[in-house]
Design an enzyme around this catalytic site. Sequence first.
Site, PDB file in Angstrom:
ATOM      1  N   SER A  68      -2.573  -1.698 -62.456  1.00  0.00           N
ATOM      2  CA  SER A  68      -3.890  -1.802 -61.835  1.00  0.00           C
ATOM      3  C   SER A  68      -4.829  -2.712 -62.645  1.00  0.00           C
ATOM      4  O   SER A  68      -4.595  -2.979 -63.819  1.00  0.00           O
ATOM      5  CB  SER A  68      -4.528  -0.425 -61.693  1.00  0.00           C
ATOM      6  OG  SER A  68      -3.633   0.463 -61.058  1.00  0.00           O
TER       7      SER A  68
HETATM    8  N1  SAH Z   1      -1.607   3.043 -63.360  1.00  0.00           N
HETATM    9  C1  SAH Z   1      -0.423   2.249 -63.131  1.00  0.00           C
HETATM   10  C2  SAH Z   1      -0.360   1.924 -61.671  1.00  0.00           C
HETATM   11  C3  SAH Z   1       1.007   1.604 -61.193  1.00  0.00           C
HETATM   12  S1  SAH Z   1       1.109   1.185 -59.471  1.00  0.00           S
HETATM   13  C4  SAH Z   1      -0.512   0.987 -63.965  1.00  0.00           C
HETATM   14  O1  SAH Z   1      -1.630   0.501 -64.173  1.00  0.00           O
HETATM   15  O2  SAH Z   1       0.521   0.469 -64.387  1.00  0.00           O
HETATM   16  C5  SAH Z   1       1.344   2.745 -58.714  1.00  0.00           C
HETATM   17  C6  SAH Z   1       2.563   3.525 -59.121  1.00  0.00           C
HETATM   18  O3  SAH Z   1       2.651   4.652 -58.264  1.00  0.00           O
HETATM   19  C7  SAH Z   1       3.888   2.790 -59.004  1.00  0.00           C
HETATM   20  O4  SAH Z   1       4.507   2.762 -60.260  1.00  0.00           O
HETATM   21  C8  SAH Z   1       4.699   3.626 -58.002  1.00  0.00           C
HETATM   22  O5  SAH Z   1       6.075   3.708 -58.304  1.00  0.00           O
HETATM   23  C9  SAH Z   1       4.013   4.976 -58.119  1.00  0.00           C
HETATM   24  N2  SAH Z   1       4.189   5.874 -56.982  1.00  0.00           N
HETATM   25  C10 SAH Z   1       4.160   5.612 -55.660  1.00  0.00           C
HETATM   26  N3  SAH Z   1       4.364   6.742 -54.940  1.00  0.00           N
HETATM   27  C11 SAH Z   1       4.514   7.761 -55.851  1.00  0.00           C
HETATM   28  C12 SAH Z   1       4.736   9.166 -55.754  1.00  0.00           C
HETATM   29  N4  SAH Z   1       4.850   9.801 -54.591  1.00  0.00           N
HETATM   30  N5  SAH Z   1       4.835   9.873 -56.900  1.00  0.00           N
HETATM   31  C13 SAH Z   1       4.732   9.276 -58.094  1.00  0.00           C
HETATM   32  N6  SAH Z   1       4.510   7.960 -58.258  1.00  0.00           N
HETATM   33  C14 SAH Z   1       4.400   7.205 -57.141  1.00  0.00           C
END
Ligand code: SAH
Length: 229
Positions: A68
């Site tokens: 993000s």
């Molecule tokens: N805060 C993280 C954001 C990653 S993007 C960063 O800055 O790196 C969002 C993440 O949510 C992805 O890694 C994706 O795999 C995860 N995601 C999507 N659906 C999900 C679920 N049901 N449970 C857990 N993680 C999930």
Amino acid sequence: MATKPLEDIEFSGYRRKLIEKIRTSGIEDLEILQLFERVPRHLFLPQSMWPRAYEDTPIPIGYSQTASQPSLQALYLSILKPTINDTVLEIGTGSGYLTALLALSADRVYSVDRVRGLSAKARATLDDFNIKNVALMVGDGTIGWRKFSPFDIIIVSAASPSIPQALIDQLGEGGRMIIPVGSRENQSLILVNRKKENIHQEVILDSCAFVPLLGRFAWSPEHPKQPGT
Ligand code: SAH
């Protein structure tokens, strides 16, 4: 933190510019800005992305996911104000960067991601920094992590068509949650506050675009391209 030397000369100038950008976006809390100084974002990203690591933008991390935007994460922290007494649940570990920022501010962080490869990489990076107050799980975060509930803070880093009831149920007294809610293309960032049985919701940002939350109480993982309803 940090058992490894933090490189750093090459990146510290860029990092300072990013912090300046976060400051001018309206986050002036020194403790939050110092967190961004302490955690080198590039080490949480694929090496091919290092040249862009200190841009204030989402960055691809593989598996069709993105880390993000840092100023948005700073906004999360400024609103949720984690303290060393707080237990945090993060849904969407992703790169583990926000996980690290939270770990340095809170008592314990429980973080869930559905993608094993991302969780494993995040674990390795957090270990490199000797961060020990984080538990990671591979699974569906839309059902929360009941075993360690209630949580003082819940952060959802992926877009959801609605707020999963399990997450509301796992929010403790005085607990607060941020979650992007809306369509697959566009969401509002919602702050949820729990006071006894009273659940208060407010919009804190009108228009954002997160990757989709795929799971039992969000969009179907079997049809990740289907439009949300
Ligand atoms: N805060 C993280 C954001 C990653 S993007 C960063 O800055 O790196 C969002 C993440 O949510 C992805 O890694 C994706 O795999 C995860 N995601 C999507 N659906 C999900 C679920 N049901 N449970 C857990 N993680 C999930």
